[in-house]
Motif scaffolding. Structure first.
Motif, PDB file in Angstrom:
ATOM      1  N   ALA B 123       1.023  -1.198  -0.096  1.00 53.89           N
ATOM      2  CA  ALA B 123      -0.168  -0.055   0.098  1.00 53.89           C
ATOM      3  C   ALA B 123       0.989   1.253   0.093  1.00 53.89           C
ATOM      4  CB  ALA B 123      -1.004   0.067   1.213  1.00 53.89           C
ATOM      5  N   ASP B 127       1.347   4.387  -2.491  1.00 53.33           N
ATOM      6  CA  ASP B 127       1.445   6.003  -2.403  1.00 53.33           C
ATOM      7  C   ASP B 127       2.683   6.353  -2.877  1.00 53.33           C
ATOM      8  OD1 ASP B 127      -0.857   5.736  -0.780  1.00 53.33           O
ATOM      9  OD2 ASP B 127      -0.053   5.546   1.035  1.00 53.33           O
ATOM     10  N   GLU B 144      -3.644   8.065  -8.563  1.00 51.27           N
ATOM     11  CA  GLU B 144      -3.982   7.084  -7.491  1.00 51.27           C
ATOM     12  C   GLU B 144      -4.124   5.668  -8.248  1.00 51.27           C
ATOM     13  OE1 GLU B 144      -7.686   8.138  -5.639  1.00 51.27           O
ATOM     14  OE2 GLU B 144      -7.365   6.651  -4.248  1.00 51.27           O
ATOM     15  N   LEU B 145      -5.189   5.976  -9.165  1.00 49.17           N
ATOM     16  CA  LEU B 145      -5.547   4.642 -10.120  1.00 49.17           C
ATOM     17  C   LEU B 145      -4.385   4.032 -10.621  1.00 49.17           C
ATOM     18  CD1 LEU B 145      -8.918   5.989 -11.045  1.00 49.17           C
ATOM     19  CD2 LEU B 145      -8.564   4.412  -9.407  1.00 49.17           C
ATOM     20  N   ALA B 146      -3.483   4.844 -11.419  1.00 49.58           N
ATOM     21  CA  ALA B 146      -2.472   4.276 -12.161  1.00 49.58           C
ATOM     22  C   ALA B 146      -1.666   3.635 -11.077  1.00 49.58           C
ATOM     23  CB  ALA B 146      -1.903   5.182 -13.020  1.00 49.58           C
ATOM     24  N   GLN B 148      -2.077   2.470  -8.155  1.00 46.96           N
ATOM     25  CA  GLN B 148      -2.752   1.010  -7.443  1.00 46.96           C
ATOM     26  C   GLN B 148      -2.762  -0.101  -8.627  1.00 46.96           C
ATOM     27  OE1 GLN B 148      -3.376   0.679  -4.181  1.00 46.96           O
ATOM     28  NE2 GLN B 148      -3.281  -1.582  -5.222  1.00 46.96           N
ATOM     29  N   THR B 149      -3.122   0.224  -9.893  1.00 49.58           N
ATOM     30  CA  THR B 149      -2.936  -0.484 -10.849  1.00 49.58           C
ATOM     31  C   THR B 149      -1.374  -1.362 -11.337  1.00 49.58           C
ATOM     32  OG1 THR B 149      -4.839   0.289 -11.864  1.00 49.58           O
ATOM     33  CG2 THR B 149      -3.273  -0.922 -13.291  1.00 49.58           C
ATOM     34  N   THR B 152      -0.947  -3.678  -8.457  1.00 49.37           N
ATOM     35  CA  THR B 152      -1.800  -4.878  -8.528  1.00 49.37           C
ATOM     36  C   THR B 152      -1.094  -5.829  -9.754  1.00 49.37           C
ATOM     37  OG1 THR B 152      -3.990  -3.591  -8.367  1.00 49.37           O
ATOM     38  CG2 THR B 152      -4.106  -5.706  -9.671  1.00 49.37           C
ATOM     39  N   ILE B 153      -0.658  -5.124 -10.524  1.00 48.60           N
ATOM     40  CA  ILE B 153       0.055  -5.920 -11.677  1.00 48.60           C
ATOM     41  C   ILE B 153       1.513  -6.495 -11.284  1.00 48.60           C
ATOM     42  CG2 ILE B 153       1.601  -5.472 -13.971  1.00 48.60           C
ATOM     43  CD1 ILE B 153      -0.309  -3.264 -14.307  1.00 48.60           C
TER      44      ILE B 153
END
Lengths: 187, 187
Positions: B123, B127, B144-146, B148-149, B152-153
């Motif tokens: 996490a 950030d 934020e979305l890029a 976190q993605t 995830t990848i």
């Protein structure tokens, strides 16, 4: 005090949030929360292991509602759409909680230990959603990726929801988050 | 023992992982790790606060390498492509660490407290990447979305990398993860 009180858990949450907001999370005791809700400490401990758990009761409900909705989505619906169906249940769950959610967000942002607990709950939410997708026959890595994407969308939308004034906005913000994420990954 | 030893931190990590794998994480002491590396406890504590930190030195390096690469990506590159440029640096960082990464993954999977620490590090990685994207002028929620993605990848690909035998596969697995995620969010 009567021995039976309707929605004791809900009243304890409301009393706790109000006290956390007024006096600070650290300074508030379980005895004060129970008293403010017109209940005993013993009743408090029937519902919550400690005052921290008051802040995370909603996380467990969120996980239950969302994972159940994913499991029960129509069988022909794909992974991301099953995750999306669950967002309706999530928006419904939080509809009336906007004032408390705003207080909760401030408390968690101000306390690193609570913030870490929140991050762990979100990771466990992603695990639960992935398990619900696998139960629908979605294989990995799609199950894992769709579940994590769902949590990313929720987390981003929820953060915006508690920073604005419209309690009804959560569903729309989640749809916008998914559209934003689609645009971002398309590059 | 000479007072100066090249790559003391690297030798301590290798010794610790080997002992964790042979005897278990809980049963291994700092004194044993230092001795096995041919170093003193005092040298150990020059590099690590405790034995847990040995497992997470790589997390800090991962964050540094990735965020720096995002910051230094060509200015005309969009959010998700800047995140992707960073994956080259990440794959390079882990190229020679496959055997240790596999041991580490087993230790962390077997210990709930370490697993929670890992989730928190991921996490915080998101950030840091979001901050690097904002420094490039990417606005939220895209930053934020890029970010976190990207995490995830990475997390999905890394999990597959440590469960298979080819040390060179990480870069390819990360590309596959992004392609899988794009297919998943397209629905």
């Amino acid at each position: 005090m009567s021995r039976w009180k309707p929605d004791a858990a809900g009243r304890l949450v409301k009393a706790a949030m109000t006290l956390f907001d007024e006096r600070g999370y650290e300074a508030t005791t379980v005895a004060e929360i129970a008293e403010s809700a017109g209940l005993t400490k013993r009743t408090f401990f029937r519902y919550f292991a400690d005052k921290r758990e008051v802040l995370f009761m909603g996380s467990a409900q969120l996980q239950d509602h969302w994972a159940t909705a994913v499991r029960n989505a129509p069988p022909d619906v794909g992974a991301i759409d099953a995750v999306k169906v669950g967002l309706d249940a999530v928006a419904e769950l939080f509809r009336e909680r906007h004032p408390l959610a705003r207080i909760r967000a401030r408390i968690i942002a101000a306390n690193p230990e609570l913030h870490e607990r929140e991050l762990i709950k979100l990771a466990k939410l992603a695990d639960a959603l992935a398990a619900a997708l696998r139960a629908r026959g979605v294989a990995d890595p799609a199950a894992e990726l769709a579940a994590q994407t769902g949590v990313t969308i929720f987390h981003s939308a929820f953060g915006r929801w508690v920073r604005q004034d419209d309690p009804e906005a959560l569903r729309r913000l989640m749809d916008e988050s998914l559209a934003d994420l689609r645009a971002v990954v398309a590059g």
